[in-house]
Design a protein around this motif. Sequence first.
Motif, short mmCIF file in Angstrom:
data_model
loop_
_atom_site.label_atom_id
_atom_site.label_comp_id
_atom_site.label_asym_id
_atom_site.label_seq_id
_atom_site.Cartn_x
_atom_site.Cartn_y
_atom_site.Cartn_z
N ARG A 129 0.84 -1.20 0.00
CA ARG A 129 0.00 0.00 0.00
C ARG A 129 0.88 1.24 0.00
NH1 ARG A 129 -3.48 -2.70 4.87
NH2 ARG A 129 -4.52 -4.29 3.62
N GLY A 130 0.39 2.30 -0.61
CA GLY A 130 1.17 3.52 -0.76
C GLY A 130 1.71 4.06 0.55
N GLY A 131 3.01 4.35 0.57
CA GLY A 131 3.62 4.96 1.74
C GLY A 131 4.04 4.02 2.84
N ASP A 132 3.81 2.72 2.69
CA ASP A 132 4.19 1.78 3.73
C ASP A 132 5.70 1.58 3.71
OD1 ASP A 132 4.65 -0.50 5.39
OD2 ASP A 132 2.58 -1.15 5.07
N PRO A 133 6.41 1.91 4.80
CA PRO A 133 7.88 1.80 4.80
C PRO A 133 8.38 0.36 4.72
CG PRO A 133 7.07 2.30 7.01
CD PRO A 133 5.89 2.42 6.09
N ARG A 134 7.49 -0.60 4.95
CA ARG A 134 7.90 -2.02 4.88
C ARG A 134 7.94 -2.52 3.43
NH1 ARG A 134 3.26 -3.60 9.09
NH2 ARG A 134 2.20 -2.43 7.45
N ALA A 135 7.50 -1.70 2.50
CA ALA A 135 7.41 -2.12 1.10
C ALA A 135 8.77 -2.46 0.49
CB ALA A 135 6.73 -1.04 0.27
N THR A 136 9.86 -1.99 1.09
CA THR A 136 11.19 -2.23 0.51
C THR A 136 11.86 -3.49 1.06
OG1 THR A 136 12.33 -0.89 2.18
CG2 THR A 136 11.51 0.25 0.19
N ILE A 137 11.27 -4.14 2.05
CA ILE A 137 11.90 -5.32 2.66
C ILE A 137 11.99 -6.44 1.62
CG2 ILE A 137 11.73 -7.09 4.45
CD1 ILE A 137 10.12 -5.08 6.13
N THR A 138 13.19 -6.94 1.40
CA THR A 138 13.39 -7.97 0.38
C THR A 138 13.33 -9.38 0.96
OG1 THR A 138 15.79 -8.03 0.63
CG2 THR A 138 14.87 -6.39 -0.92
N VAL A 139 13.20 -10.34 0.08
CA VAL A 139 13.22 -11.74 0.50
C VAL A 139 14.58 -12.07 1.11
CG1 VAL A 139 13.12 -14.12 -0.35
CG2 VAL A 139 11.50 -12.41 -1.22
N ARG A 140 15.66 -11.55 0.54
CA ARG A 140 16.99 -11.77 1.10
C ARG A 140 17.07 -11.29 2.54
NH1 ARG A 140 22.35 -12.05 -1.09
NH2 ARG A 140 21.53 -11.61 -3.18
N GLU A 141 16.56 -10.10 2.79
CA GLU A 141 16.63 -9.54 4.15
C GLU A 141 15.81 -10.36 5.13
OE1 GLU A 141 17.42 -4.93 2.69
OE2 GLU A 141 15.38 -5.65 3.06
N LEU A 142 14.69 -10.90 4.70
CA LEU A 142 13.91 -11.77 5.56
C LEU A 142 14.67 -13.06 5.88
CD1 LEU A 142 10.43 -11.31 3.86
CD2 LEU A 142 10.99 -10.60 6.20
N LEU A 143 15.29 -13.66 4.87
CA LEU A 143 16.04 -14.90 5.08
C LEU A 143 17.22 -14.70 6.02
CD1 LEU A 143 15.95 -16.18 1.41
CD2 LEU A 143 15.05 -17.45 3.38
N PRO A 188 15.28 -1.47 7.01
CA PRO A 188 15.47 -2.81 6.46
C PRO A 188 16.92 -3.04 6.02
CG PRO A 188 13.42 -1.88 5.65
CD PRO A 188 14.14 -0.77 6.39
N GLY A 189 17.46 -4.19 6.39
CA GLY A 189 18.81 -4.56 6.02
C GLY A 189 19.89 -4.14 6.98
N LYS A 190 19.57 -3.28 7.95
CA LYS A 190 20.61 -2.72 8.82
C LYS A 190 20.99 -3.64 9.97
CE LYS A 190 21.70 1.29 11.70
NZ LYS A 190 21.20 2.56 12.28
N ASP A 191 20.01 -4.07 10.75
CA ASP A 191 20.28 -4.81 11.98
C ASP A 191 19.83 -6.26 11.88
OD1 ASP A 191 21.26 -2.49 13.16
OD2 ASP A 191 19.31 -1.93 13.99
N TRP A 192 20.49 -7.12 12.65
CA TRP A 192 20.13 -8.53 12.73
C TRP A 192 19.25 -8.75 13.96
CZ3 TRP A 192 20.63 -12.62 16.14
CH2 TRP A 192 20.47 -13.92 15.61
#
Length: 379
Positions: A129-143, A188-192
């Motif tokens: 949805r428009g403006g959701d900051p979670r929209a950039t989270i990739t499959v790699r970052e989830l894994l 997204p991608g910064k912290d573990w």
Amino acid sequence: MPRRVLPILAAVLLPVLCACDATDGAGLPPPPSAESMAALAKGDIGASRENLARAIDGVFAQEAGETRALIVMHGTRIVAERYGEGYADDTRFVGWSLTKTVTGVVIGMLIADGSLALDQPAPLPRWQRGGDPRATITVRELLQMRSGLRHEEVGEPNYTGDTPRMLYLDGRDDMAHYAETQPLDADPGKDWNYSSATSVILSDVATRALTSSEKPAERQAAMAGYLHERLFGPLGMTSAVPEFDARGTFIGGSMLHATARDWAKFGAMLRDSGLAENRVRVIPRSWVRFMITPSPADPAYGAHLWLNRTRPEGREPVLFPGKASDRVFAMLGFRGQYVVISPEQDLVIVRLGDTRGEEAESRLREAMATLLSRFPKAQ
């Protein structure tokens, strides 16, 4: 020699003789138990029989918690197999977080199929949805557990943590909804941040790649069918039983049940770079290589697999860096579930049980490292 000299001579020599006896027996390890000796396969097992049996005794020691099943697979052969009282080779054991690695493999299969992309944003309608900051989270970052989503794996008290809430309390009927509605805590991608909720998100991603249906029964059927036809079937994991929530989502962070032998088959597939025992390729070699590549945010974690590397300061050790090759990797689960994989030794070790408390966990980790050390590198 006069008779009166004999008692004097005996009195002089007795301490010396006793000392010799004590010295001769000092340092000898205790004999292995009959149970562990009986657990060994016949013929060449790739290691000293007595030393291996003693190492098995260490895993079954009370100080390491309750070990319910132990399998040592060397090559394609089970060379040691022992069970605790009340458990057997047909007992299904819940994998807890061993299940995460199964989810990671399923994602790799779908990427190989062309149904998902590793470096594209996770295709979740809720995040697009428009403006959701979670929209950039990739499959790699989830894994790699780098989503940035807020998550507390274990709370104080325990039931306040996100994982217990998701599994048993307010999130239990729709676990993916619970996990996917959490806000960002970091970019997204910064912290573990280790997160069972992340694996449930990936399970939902996988399900959506298999079916567009929102009906729970159809979602469950699509994922169950894929698991059995593409993974469990080729591996011969006939005992595997996945659990689903009321929404039809595979509980991909914790709820897969299988026998110890079937968990060993899964570990052997990873050890053999994606090949089943019958040489059928389950996942690409490159995917296994990706899964065992250190995450940028924690060198002891890959992509839904733990690695035998030193962790950043302040993070608890999980495997045995310095005591085994850094090529060793593992699936790990709550309360001491282990599937340890050593390609250099052609080895898979499965330990299933119930270990609680830091001291017992440390003892178990030491015992597993000792067991691993009993085998040389494969020729």
